[in-house]
Design a protein around this motif. Structure first.
Motif, PDB file in Angstrom:
ATOM      1  N   HIS A  80      15.685 -13.093  26.503  1.00  0.00           N
ATOM      2  CA  HIS A  80      15.940 -14.609  27.095  1.00  0.00           C
ATOM      3  C   HIS A  80      14.177 -14.954  28.015  1.00  0.00           C
ATOM      4  O   HIS A  80      13.332 -15.936  28.072  1.00  0.00           O
ATOM      5  CB  HIS A  80      16.693 -15.616  27.840  1.00  0.00           C
ATOM      6  CG  HIS A  80      16.756 -16.984  27.964  1.00  0.00           C
ATOM      7  ND1 HIS A  80      15.897 -17.435  29.030  1.00  0.00           N
ATOM      8  CD2 HIS A  80      17.161 -17.830  27.121  1.00  0.00           C
ATOM      9  CE1 HIS A  80      16.523 -18.719  29.243  1.00  0.00           C
ATOM     10  NE2 HIS A  80      16.775 -18.750  27.923  1.00  0.00           N
ATOM     11  N   PRO A  84      12.520 -17.648  25.174  1.00  0.00           N
ATOM     12  CA  PRO A  84      14.049 -18.343  24.548  1.00  0.00           C
ATOM     13  C   PRO A  84      14.125 -18.289  23.422  1.00  0.00           C
ATOM     14  O   PRO A  84      15.504 -18.981  22.894  1.00  0.00           O
ATOM     15  CB  PRO A  84      13.492 -19.765  25.958  1.00  0.00           C
ATOM     16  CG  PRO A  84      12.214 -18.611  27.017  1.00  0.00           C
ATOM     17  CD  PRO A  84      11.747 -18.231  25.304  1.00  0.00           C
ATOM     18  N   GLU A  85      13.504 -18.565  22.327  1.00  0.00           N
ATOM     19  CA  GLU A  85      13.232 -19.644  21.501  1.00  0.00           C
ATOM     20  C   GLU A  85      13.876 -18.460  20.190  1.00  0.00           C
ATOM     21  O   GLU A  85      14.619 -18.490  19.976  1.00  0.00           O
ATOM     22  CB  GLU A  85      12.170 -19.927  21.017  1.00  0.00           C
ATOM     23  CG  GLU A  85      12.503 -20.544  19.368  1.00  0.00           C
ATOM     24  CD  GLU A  85      11.006 -20.554  18.370  1.00  0.00           C
ATOM     25  OE1 GLU A  85      10.829 -21.216  17.916  1.00  0.00           O
ATOM     26  OE2 GLU A  85       9.932 -20.203  18.891  1.00  0.00           O
TER      27      GLU A  85
END
Length: 107
Positions: A80, A84-85
């Motif tokens: 993360h 994050p994606e």
């Protein structure tokens, strides 16, 4: 229970990975239930055996594995901070693993 690669005399595991980015053409032969994979030299190897200590060593986790949700959840949390994606995509897999009714011990 031990990893297959630790119980087989040749040290090979249960799985190999097919690097689909290196496959130029894939043909299914239904008469013998096999695949023919064709690559190009400059793309690199198609199949990775994942030998212990090799550059391509890997560990396969199927979503039906009893421990998959926890493993993928931990991986997503670790990823993360960097992406994050990507972490959310892994977390989606962890969720699907957790929701499976056919969970089983790895073999």
């Amino acid at each position: 229970m031990k990893l297959d690669r630790n119980i087989n005399g040749d040290g090979r595991g249960k799985y190999a990975l097919i690097k689909m980015r290196n496959v130029v053409r894939l043909t299914h032969q239904p008469w013998n239930n096999s695949l023919v994979l064709i690559g190009e030299r400059d793309r690199g190897p198609i199949v990775e055996m994942g030998g212990v200590g090799s550059e391509s060593e890997f560990f396969v986790i199927k979503l039906k594995d009893k421990y998959a949700a926890a493993a993928l959840g931990a991986y997503a949390m670790a990823a993360h901070a960097d992406d994050p994606e990507y972490a959310l995509e892994i977390l989606d897999m962890a969720k699907r693993a957790a929701e499976r009714a056919d969970k089983k011990m790895p073999d």
